[in-house]
Each structure stands twice: as structure tokens, then as C-alpha cells.
Scaffold this active site. Sequence first.
Site, PDB file in Angstrom:
ATOM      1  N   ASP A 188      -9.279   5.716  -2.024  1.00  0.00           N
ATOM      2  CA  ASP A 188      -9.281   4.323  -1.577  1.00  0.00           C
ATOM      3  C   ASP A 188     -10.242   3.544  -2.465  1.00  0.00           C
ATOM      4  O   ASP A 188     -11.087   4.140  -3.135  1.00  0.00           O
ATOM      5  CB  ASP A 188      -9.727   4.216  -0.105  1.00  0.00           C
ATOM      6  CG  ASP A 188      -9.104   3.025   0.607  1.00  0.00           C
ATOM      7  OD1 ASP A 188      -9.255   1.893   0.123  1.00  0.00           O
ATOM      8  OD2 ASP A 188      -8.446   3.231   1.650  1.00  0.00           O
ATOM      9  N   ASN A 209       0.079   5.988   0.348  1.00  0.00           N
ATOM     10  CA  ASN A 209      -0.028   5.108   1.504  1.00  0.00           C
ATOM     11  C   ASN A 209      -0.736   3.793   1.212  1.00  0.00           C
ATOM     12  O   ASN A 209      -0.576   2.823   1.955  1.00  0.00           O
ATOM     13  CB  ASN A 209      -0.772   5.868   2.617  1.00  0.00           C
ATOM     14  CG  ASN A 209      -1.248   4.966   3.715  1.00  0.00           C
ATOM     15  OD1 ASN A 209      -0.470   4.534   4.567  1.00  0.00           O
ATOM     16  ND2 ASN A 209      -2.545   4.666   3.720  1.00  0.00           N
ATOM     17  N   TYR A 268       5.044  -8.875   0.349  1.00  0.00           N
ATOM     18  CA  TYR A 268       4.991  -7.590   1.047  1.00  0.00           C
ATOM     19  C   TYR A 268       6.398  -7.040   1.268  1.00  0.00           C
ATOM     20  O   TYR A 268       6.657  -5.850   1.039  1.00  0.00           O
ATOM     21  CB  TYR A 268       4.266  -7.768   2.382  1.00  0.00           C
ATOM     22  CG  TYR A 268       3.925  -6.488   3.090  1.00  0.00           C
ATOM     23  CD1 TYR A 268       2.716  -5.835   2.847  1.00  0.00           C
ATOM     24  CD2 TYR A 268       4.792  -5.924   4.020  1.00  0.00           C
ATOM     25  CE1 TYR A 268       2.388  -4.656   3.505  1.00  0.00           C
ATOM     26  CE2 TYR A 268       4.470  -4.739   4.678  1.00  0.00           C
ATOM     27  CZ  TYR A 268       3.276  -4.119   4.415  1.00  0.00           C
ATOM     28  OH  TYR A 268       2.962  -2.944   5.067  1.00  0.00           O
ATOM     29  N   LYS A 298       7.786  -3.585  -0.436  1.00  0.00           N
ATOM     30  CA  LYS A 298       8.182  -2.447   0.393  1.00  0.00           C
ATOM     31  C   LYS A 298       9.659  -2.107   0.213  1.00  0.00           C
ATOM     32  O   LYS A 298      10.046  -0.933   0.281  1.00  0.00           O
ATOM     33  CB  LYS A 298       7.856  -2.721   1.858  1.00  0.00           C
ATOM     34  CG  LYS A 298       6.358  -2.766   2.149  1.00  0.00           C
ATOM     35  CD  LYS A 298       5.658  -1.460   1.791  1.00  0.00           C
ATOM     36  CE  LYS A 298       4.206  -1.463   2.228  1.00  0.00           C
ATOM     37  NZ  LYS A 298       3.511  -0.184   1.940  1.00  0.00           N
ATOM     38  N   ILE A 301       1.836  -1.332  13.684  1.00  0.00           N
ATOM     39  CA  ILE A 301       0.962  -0.255  14.125  1.00  0.00           C
ATOM     40  C   ILE A 301      -0.442  -0.814  14.359  1.00  0.00           C
ATOM     41  O   ILE A 301      -0.876  -1.735  13.676  1.00  0.00           O
ATOM     42  CB  ILE A 301       0.908   0.868  13.063  1.00  0.00           C
ATOM     43  CG1 ILE A 301       2.335   1.285  12.650  1.00  0.00           C
ATOM     44  CG2 ILE A 301       0.115   2.067  13.580  1.00  0.00           C
ATOM     45  CD1 ILE A 301       3.186   1.832  13.772  1.00  0.00           C
ATOM     46  N   THR A 354      -3.470  -0.928  13.442  1.00  0.00           N
ATOM     47  CA  THR A 354      -4.377  -0.679  12.333  1.00  0.00           C
ATOM     48  C   THR A 354      -5.150  -1.964  12.046  1.00  0.00           C
ATOM     49  O   THR A 354      -4.752  -3.047  12.493  1.00  0.00           O
ATOM     50  CB  THR A 354      -3.597  -0.287  11.067  1.00  0.00           C
ATOM     51  OG1 THR A 354      -2.799  -1.410  10.659  1.00  0.00           O
ATOM     52  CG2 THR A 354      -2.695   0.915  11.318  1.00  0.00           C
TER      53      THR A 354
END
Length: 257
Positions: free
Chosen positions: A39, A92, A158, A162, A191, A193
Site C-alpha cells: 500500500d 486490490n 471509477y 473497473k 461494502i 469500508t
Amino acid sequence: MAERLLEGKAGLVTGGSSGIGRATALAMAREGARVAVADVAVEGGEETVRMMTQAGGDAVFIRTDVSRDSDVAALVRSTVDRFGRLDVAVNNAGIEGTLAPLAEYPEEMFDRVVAVNLKGVWLCMKHEIPELLEQGGGAIVNMASILGLVAFPNAAAYTAAKHGVVGLTRVAAVEYAARGIRVNAVCPGFIETPMVMERGVAAGRQRETYEKIAGLHPIGRLGKPEEIAGMVVALLSDRASFVTGAVLPVDGALTAQ
């Protein structure tokens, strides 16, 4: 003791400082994998590794900007140096970008989202695949999104990135299936997050917003990072030995409507 799904395997997870990436790294370690966590967020990444090692896992943090070829090359090289091999990888890392109408979307932000979310996945596979071939095969899971399958207003960059991840996944699966490498994509719904709860649609800031986003899912709620991690681990494991080129929604039936 039940057989662990990733026993003896070495892997890496990008975007492992929080959310789905952290949950996936922890799940991989519980299933017996040794894991490199990557990361740009050093503090969060190191915390993920602490959580893994405290639970008895073998893990290392490697600071990586997935939009930079040299960083990704160093990540894969360091993972192999640490663990002696690479068997599985989870690409990810991603950013949400700005929410704005397509014709008003800032060019600099569009470029950044595509660089991280799409080019980053390509760079990761570019460097992971040769190492997997050295081992005679392996498995990759790319983190796409329901926005890789459907559109979402004000998220042009985005959504485009994707959709691109879905395309890259299918190309890689077709190209390397006969050489023992499986490549699949997971498409999470919304989700719980930091990206969803605190940034982006900011579903955690107001109850009304949370309920509106939850209502998009027939299951009636947002997903948990651990629910995505479970699917990822299954796809990485030998139990999914005939699964490649799949693009799997994990979205509480959102895209089934």
C-alpha cells in the site's frame, strides 16, 4: 484440524492497509498463506501486518504505489526474496476519485483513478505472471466492482477503470489458462469500508444516506469486508481449480435486478 485452503502458499495483496485489502490479507493468513501487504499508506499497512503476525501469520509490509512500474517490480521481487516464491496474488488497490458529472470531471483526477485502478492492475499482473509461471502456475484475483458491470452516475473514471479491470481479467485468463494460471475478478457491491463509509458516497455520515445505499441491495444492507475476503480466498484456493475468467458479483443481488 480442518485443512487450510492456502497452506504453504506465498502471496501478496495490494491496497492492504484497510477495508477489503486488510480483510483479505488476514483471511489469507488464517488459511495458511505467507503474505506481503502492499500500500502507499504505510501506517495502515504496517498495522495490517501487526494484526497478522499477532495471530501467528508470516507477513511483511512493502510500500508500493501500484501506478509506478518500478514500485510494482520491487514489490514482486521483494515478495519472492522474502518467501522464496509467489503462488497467489490479489490486486486490490484502488481509489474512489471525485464524484462529478462526466462533462465536469477533472482531467487530473480521471488520469489518477485510471492510473491506480486500471493501469495498476495491469502492472501487477505484468510482474506477477512471470513469477507464477516459474512455479508452474498460480492464481490471481483482481478487485473490480459492480461498477465494472453497471454504471453509476457521477463516477465516470471509477466506472471506466473497473470495466477495464474486467476486460484485463478476461484477457489474462484466456492467455494463461493453458499454462496453469487462473485469473478471476470479484465485483463487490457497496461494502462497509473507509472508501464507502467515510469517502465517496460517505454512507457512514448520515443514517439516511446509509439506508439509501443499503436499499440498492435486495439483501437490505451493505456488505462486510470479510464477506468479500471469503470469496477471494475461495478463488485463490485449489477448490476453484476449474474457475478462471470469471467475473463474480458479490453484491447482495444488486446487479441481479
